[in-house]
Design a protein around this motif. Structure first.
Motif, PDB file in Angstrom:
ATOM      1  N   GLY A   1      -5.175  -4.012 -37.758  1.00  0.00           N
ATOM      2  CA  GLY A   1      -4.265  -4.381 -37.580  1.00  0.00           C
ATOM      3  C   GLY A   1      -2.596  -3.229 -37.229  1.00  0.00           C
ATOM      4  O   GLY A   1      -2.212  -4.176 -38.326  1.00  0.00           O
ATOM      5  N   ILE A   2      -2.065  -2.883 -35.867  1.00  0.00           N
ATOM      6  CA  ILE A   2      -1.129  -2.294 -36.148  1.00  0.00           C
ATOM      7  C   ILE A   2      -0.064  -3.485 -36.265  1.00  0.00           C
ATOM      8  O   ILE A   2       1.171  -2.738 -36.412  1.00  0.00           O
ATOM      9  N   GLU A   3       0.025  -4.212 -34.726  1.00  0.00           N
ATOM     10  CA  GLU A   3       1.040  -5.206 -34.560  1.00  0.00           C
ATOM     11  C   GLU A   3       2.205  -4.543 -33.515  1.00  0.00           C
ATOM     12  O   GLU A   3       2.388  -5.091 -33.003  1.00  0.00           O
ATOM     13  N   THR A   4       3.044  -3.569 -34.327  1.00  0.00           N
ATOM     14  CA  THR A   4       4.014  -3.450 -34.085  1.00  0.00           C
ATOM     15  C   THR A   4       4.090  -2.261 -33.844  1.00  0.00           C
ATOM     16  O   THR A   4       4.669  -2.214 -34.729  1.00  0.00           O
ATOM     17  N   PRO A   5       5.166  -0.960 -33.491  1.00  0.00           N
ATOM     18  CA  PRO A   5       6.050  -0.027 -33.221  1.00  0.00           C
ATOM     19  C   PRO A   5       7.261   0.016 -34.175  1.00  0.00           C
ATOM     20  O   PRO A   5       8.182   0.705 -34.656  1.00  0.00           O
TER      21      PRO A   5
ATOM     22  N   ASP B   1      11.929  -8.918 -32.323  1.00  0.00           N
ATOM     23  CA  ASP B   1      11.560  -7.952 -31.114  1.00  0.00           C
ATOM     24  C   ASP B   1      13.319  -8.532 -30.206  1.00  0.00           C
ATOM     25  O   ASP B   1      13.728  -9.222 -29.960  1.00  0.00           O
ATOM     26  N   THR B   2      13.863  -6.675 -30.256  1.00  0.00           N
ATOM     27  CA  THR B   2      14.611  -7.036 -29.130  1.00  0.00           C
ATOM     28  C   THR B   2      13.647  -6.339 -27.704  1.00  0.00           C
ATOM     29  O   THR B   2      12.300  -6.233 -27.324  1.00  0.00           O
ATOM     30  N   PRO B   3      14.952  -6.213 -26.284  1.00  0.00           N
ATOM     31  CA  PRO B   3      14.070  -6.471 -25.163  1.00  0.00           C
ATOM     32  C   PRO B   3      13.175  -5.121 -24.555  1.00  0.00           C
ATOM     33  O   PRO B   3      12.266  -4.506 -24.055  1.00  0.00           O
ATOM     34  N   SER B   4      13.579  -4.068 -25.451  1.00  0.00           N
ATOM     35  CA  SER B   4      13.309  -2.566 -26.069  1.00  0.00           C
ATOM     36  C   SER B   4      11.734  -2.325 -25.954  1.00  0.00           C
ATOM     37  O   SER B   4      11.195  -1.857 -25.923  1.00  0.00           O
ATOM     38  N   ILE B   5      10.838  -3.966 -26.943  1.00  0.00           N
ATOM     39  CA  ILE B   5      10.093  -4.038 -27.874  1.00  0.00           C
ATOM     40  C   ILE B   5       8.722  -3.485 -26.127  1.00  0.00           C
ATOM     41  O   ILE B   5       7.459  -2.891 -26.932  1.00  0.00           O
ATOM     42  N   PHE B   6       8.612  -3.892 -25.526  1.00  0.00           N
ATOM     43  CA  PHE B   6       8.392  -4.193 -24.569  1.00  0.00           C
ATOM     44  C   PHE B   6       7.054  -2.373 -24.246  1.00  0.00           C
ATOM     45  O   PHE B   6       6.309  -1.765 -23.846  1.00  0.00           O
ATOM     46  N   GLU B   7       8.125  -1.554 -23.759  1.00  0.00           N
ATOM     47  CA  GLU B   7       8.146  -0.462 -23.291  1.00  0.00           C
ATOM     48  C   GLU B   7       7.718   0.356 -24.665  1.00  0.00           C
ATOM     49  O   GLU B   7       6.702   1.147 -24.414  1.00  0.00           O
ATOM     50  N   ARG B   8       8.535  -0.618 -25.999  1.00  0.00           N
ATOM     51  CA  ARG B   8       7.654   0.382 -26.962  1.00  0.00           C
ATOM     52  C   ARG B   8       6.164   0.469 -27.739  1.00  0.00           C
ATOM     53  O   ARG B   8       5.892   1.314 -27.609  1.00  0.00           O
ATOM     54  N   GLN B   9       5.784  -0.468 -27.104  1.00  0.00           N
ATOM     55  CA  GLN B   9       4.764  -0.873 -27.641  1.00  0.00           C
ATOM     56  C   GLN B   9       3.720  -0.061 -26.313  1.00  0.00           C
ATOM     57  O   GLN B   9       2.659   0.102 -26.607  1.00  0.00           O
ATOM     58  N   ILE B  10       3.398  -0.274 -25.637  1.00  0.00           N
ATOM     59  CA  ILE B  10       3.015   0.707 -24.096  1.00  0.00           C
ATOM     60  C   ILE B  10       3.226   1.823 -24.737  1.00  0.00           C
ATOM     61  O   ILE B  10       2.441   2.590 -24.425  1.00  0.00           O
ATOM     62  N   ALA B  11       4.480   2.709 -24.828  1.00  0.00           N
ATOM     63  CA  ALA B  11       4.683   4.106 -24.931  1.00  0.00           C
ATOM     64  C   ALA B  11       3.451   4.327 -26.317  1.00  0.00           C
ATOM     65  O   ALA B  11       3.211   4.897 -26.360  1.00  0.00           O
TER      66      ALA B  11
ATOM     67  N   LEU C   1      12.073 -17.649 -23.640  1.00  0.00           N
ATOM     68  CA  LEU C   1      10.105 -17.695 -23.557  1.00  0.00           C
ATOM     69  C   LEU C   1      10.072 -16.503 -21.585  1.00  0.00           C
ATOM     70  O   LEU C   1       9.480 -15.809 -22.031  1.00  0.00           O
ATOM     71  N   GLN C   2      11.170 -17.098 -20.801  1.00  0.00           N
ATOM     72  CA  GLN C   2      10.807 -15.966 -19.522  1.00  0.00           C
ATOM     73  C   GLN C   2      10.629 -14.825 -20.456  1.00  0.00           C
ATOM     74  O   GLN C   2      10.081 -14.046 -19.383  1.00  0.00           O
ATOM     75  N   SER C   3      11.505 -14.369 -20.373  1.00  0.00           N
ATOM     76  CA  SER C   3      11.699 -12.541 -20.889  1.00  0.00           C
ATOM     77  C   SER C   3      10.852 -12.294 -21.887  1.00  0.00           C
ATOM     78  O   SER C   3       9.391 -11.009 -21.353  1.00  0.00           O
ATOM     79  N   LEU C   4      10.440 -13.262 -22.231  1.00  0.00           N
ATOM     80  CA  LEU C   4       9.001 -13.247 -23.706  1.00  0.00           C
ATOM     81  C   LEU C   4       7.708 -13.282 -22.185  1.00  0.00           C
ATOM     82  O   LEU C   4       7.193 -11.718 -22.689  1.00  0.00           O
TER      83      LEU C   4
ATOM     84  N   TYR D   1       5.115  -9.423 -22.072  1.00  0.00           N
ATOM     85  CA  TYR D   1       3.861  -9.376 -22.275  1.00  0.00           C
ATOM     86  C   TYR D   1       3.215  -9.489 -20.980  1.00  0.00           C
ATOM     87  O   TYR D   1       2.058  -8.525 -21.593  1.00  0.00           O
ATOM     88  N   ARG D   2       3.145  -9.807 -19.667  1.00  0.00           N
ATOM     89  CA  ARG D   2       2.864  -9.149 -18.534  1.00  0.00           C
ATOM     90  C   ARG D   2       2.596  -7.862 -18.117  1.00  0.00           C
ATOM     91  O   ARG D   2       1.877  -6.763 -18.301  1.00  0.00           O
ATOM     92  N   ARG D   3       4.064  -7.702 -18.677  1.00  0.00           N
ATOM     93  CA  ARG D   3       4.224  -5.988 -18.231  1.00  0.00           C
ATOM     94  C   ARG D   3       3.346  -5.090 -19.074  1.00  0.00           C
ATOM     95  O   ARG D   3       2.611  -4.182 -18.532  1.00  0.00           O
ATOM     96  N   ILE D   4       3.398  -5.119 -20.354  1.00  0.00           N
ATOM     97  CA  ILE D   4       2.375  -4.527 -21.005  1.00  0.00           C
ATOM     98  C   ILE D   4       1.016  -4.429 -20.876  1.00  0.00           C
ATOM     99  O   ILE D   4      -0.003  -3.802 -20.856  1.00  0.00           O
ATOM    100  N   VAL D   5       0.141  -6.023 -21.511  1.00  0.00           N
ATOM    101  CA  VAL D   5      -0.932  -5.903 -20.983  1.00  0.00           C
ATOM    102  C   VAL D   5      -1.086  -5.719 -19.388  1.00  0.00           C
ATOM    103  O   VAL D   5      -2.818  -5.302 -18.803  1.00  0.00           O
ATOM    104  N   THR D   6      -0.451  -5.901 -18.037  1.00  0.00           N
ATOM    105  CA  THR D   6      -0.956  -4.659 -16.596  1.00  0.00           C
ATOM    106  C   THR D   6      -0.753  -3.552 -16.869  1.00  0.00           C
ATOM    107  O   THR D   6      -1.468  -3.190 -16.164  1.00  0.00           O
ATOM    108  N   THR D   7       0.265  -2.742 -17.632  1.00  0.00           N
ATOM    109  CA  THR D   7       0.405  -1.851 -17.377  1.00  0.00           C
ATOM    110  C   THR D   7      -0.605  -0.254 -18.520  1.00  0.00           C
ATOM    111  O   THR D   7      -1.862  -0.190 -17.738  1.00  0.00           O
ATOM    112  N   ILE D   8      -1.311  -1.483 -19.425  1.00  0.00           N
ATOM    113  CA  ILE D   8      -2.072  -0.976 -20.253  1.00  0.00           C
ATOM    114  C   ILE D   8      -3.237  -0.565 -19.763  1.00  0.00           C
ATOM    115  O   ILE D   8      -4.240  -0.294 -20.061  1.00  0.00           O
TER     116      ILE D   8
END
Ligand code: SF4
Length: 503
Positions: free
Chosen positions: A280-284, A327-337, A393-396, A400-407
């Motif tokens: 369980g890494i969970e988050t950077p 979590d801030t809006p940058s979390i999605f790019e940080r998770q992908i990276a 909620l919509q941003s979340l 989320y969609r951006r992370i899973v579709t990207t990785i």
């Protein structure tokens, strides 16, 4: 007494591996370990049958045959439980249930005749005594956390190994840590309770003598909860057992990230035949890690820790979460990276959930942020959420969609496989891993689906070519990962309409 043990169906989910299992011609990823263990605790003279709905259909005549239907389930199987219950009621057969789903949310199942909750080693004997006396109660519960020394070897004869990709063993229950969102400690406590070395070897013998060869999942939520016992007695005994039988199994398990701090432990695990560990890494994000009390992951270079474990010949698969208050809006790019750099190929990214009984659930209840009538679905990737997040909620959901579709897009996914191979240093053991016909069939099917039909076929061929040139001994792993990738893409592409519907 004739008892029918029924294991409810899993929906198509990240861990079901449904789309990957088709390649090797098996029906389910994991056997119903809890029910098989319960079966071994029932009176010897009872007639027992087991139906795993992930493997075969439940017919009315199966239910009619039984005096009692026993069900065990996790949250993700809730829908199937409801269907089984309705059928049993229609046919007039009594039902008994136990396991995590019922222990955490017993009030959700008023139609169940009997609930045998918490740990079966404590509550099942009381149920059986009352049954014999004819004084059955509806609910059997106890907060006692028993030692595991009396837990029997599962009754493996009730299933066919051919139906499953992996066999399972439980070595311990409980975790010393206290992550806010986790219900494991609510269920099993903080003090890890372990089986004895003899029990562990008996469990291995039971699988071996029935002919199992292949992956064995040690299902503990944190296998390294008691490192001292592992290093002193358990792993040396497993090593000896495995060497004598020329490594018939390869083990996978779950552990906390501090595994990376103990080289001796990693060396012993590698020698014992461990090949993969879920962490369980969970988050950077340090803030989010502190928020959820995941202090093991704080103040460390998480990527370096992952790579160190990979260097010791253990593949790391990882759990990631978005939706923390910090979590801030940058979390999605940080998770992908993070996921790309870590070489964690199997990255299970989920939305934060608050299961009943967790500290997170209690906090959100106090803050009046729980959504009425929405309970935890047990599936972190189905885009449901049972509380009001701090982030819009919509941003979340979009993030989320951006992370899973990207990785999981082929180029990024295969890039990650190669990143992993760069670090992966498995021991060269004299394993009796055989070239099975099903693997050859899987390879041919993979060539067709991934190399001819799929849009990302160019990247697939590039992966195979690069693997053959740079890491030829990992060719089987490359094909396996490519098949898993197809499964993950299907899971997340199936989710897309729900994602959009959730907006
Ligand atoms: S380390 Fe894992 S099992 Fe232990 S409390 Fe945290 S999430 Fe739960």
């Amino acid at each position: 007494m004739k008892v029918l043990l029924v294991y409810p169906k899993y929906p198509d989910s990240f861990w079901s591996f449904k789309h990957a299992l088709k390649f090797i011609g098996v029906k389910a990823a994991y056997p119903p370990l809890g029910l098989l263990t319960v079966a071994a605790m029932l009176p010897r003279e009872w007639e027992k049958r087991l139906i795993d709905l992930n493997v075969r259909k439940l017919r009315d005549e199966d239910i009619r045959w039984a005096d009692l239907v026993m069900i065990s389930a996790m949250a993700i199987q809730k829908q199937s439980v409801k269907e089984i219950l309705a059928r049993c009621r229609n046919l007039g057969v009594k039902t008994v249930a136990g396991g995590p789903l019922f222990t955490m949310e017993p009030e959700e199942f008023p139609e169940m005749d009997h609930l045998v909750l918490n740990e079966g080693e404590v509550t099942l004997p009381s149920f059986l005594e009352d049954l014999a006396r004819g004084t059955l109660k509806r609910v059997y519960t106890s907060r006692e956390l028993p030692p595991l020394e009396s837990t029997p070897v599962p009754m493996w004869d009730l299933i066919s190994f051919k139906d499953y990709a992996t066999m399972s063993i439980q070595f311990s229950r409980g975790c010393p840590y206290d992550c806010e969102f986790c219900d494991i400690t609510t269920l099993f406590g903080h003090r890890p309770r372990l089986k004895s070395v003899d029990q562990m070897l008996q469990e291995l013998d039971a699988l071996y003598h029935r002919g199992w060869r292949g992956t064995v999942f040690i299902v503990d939520d944190n296998f390294i909860g008691n490192k001292a016992r592992l290093k002193k007695s358990v792993l040396p005994a497993m090593i000896d057992w495995m060497e004598k039988r020329r490594y018939p199994f390869w083990f996978i398990t779950e552990a906390s990230i501090n595994l990376a701090d103990d080289e001796e432990l990693m060396r012993l695990m590698q020698k014992a035949g461990f090949s993969s560990v879920f962490i369980g890494i969970e988050t950077p994000s340090e803030e989010s890690l502190r928020e959820c009390n995941k202090f093991n992951n704080v103040k460390r270079d998480l990527i370096a820790s992952v790579k160190k474990i990979q260097n010791f010949g253990l593949q790391v698969s990882g759990g990631f979460i978005v939706g923390f208050d910090s979590d801030t809006p940058s979390i999605f790019e940080r998770q992908i990276a993070f996921i790309q750099q870590s070489g964690i190929v199997t990255a299970m990214v989920g939305l934060l959930h608050a299961p009943v009984g967790t500290r997170l659930f209690e906090r959100l209840k106090k803050e009046k942020r729980l959504l009425p009538g929405v309970s935890f679905s047990g599936n972190n990737t189905d885009l449901t959420i049972n509380f009001i997040p701090k982030m819009n909620l919509q941003s979340l959901l979009d993030g989320y969609r951006r992370i899973v579709t990207t990785i999981y897009e082929p180029a990024r996914y295969y890039e990650r496989v190669l990143e992993f191979f760069k670090e992966f240093k498995p021991a060269r053991k004299k394993s009796i891993r055989m070239l099975r016909f099903c693997y050859v069939k899987a390879l041919i099917k993979a060539m067709f689906y991934l190399g001819v039909l799929e849009k990302g076929r160019r990247h697939y061929w590039r992966l195979l070519l690069q693997t053959l040139v740079r890491y030829p001994r990992f060719f089987p792993e490359a094909v396996t990962f490519a098949i898993y990738g197809l499964h993950f893409r299907k899971i997340f592409s199936n989710l897309r309409p729900q994602l959009e519907g959730g907006k």
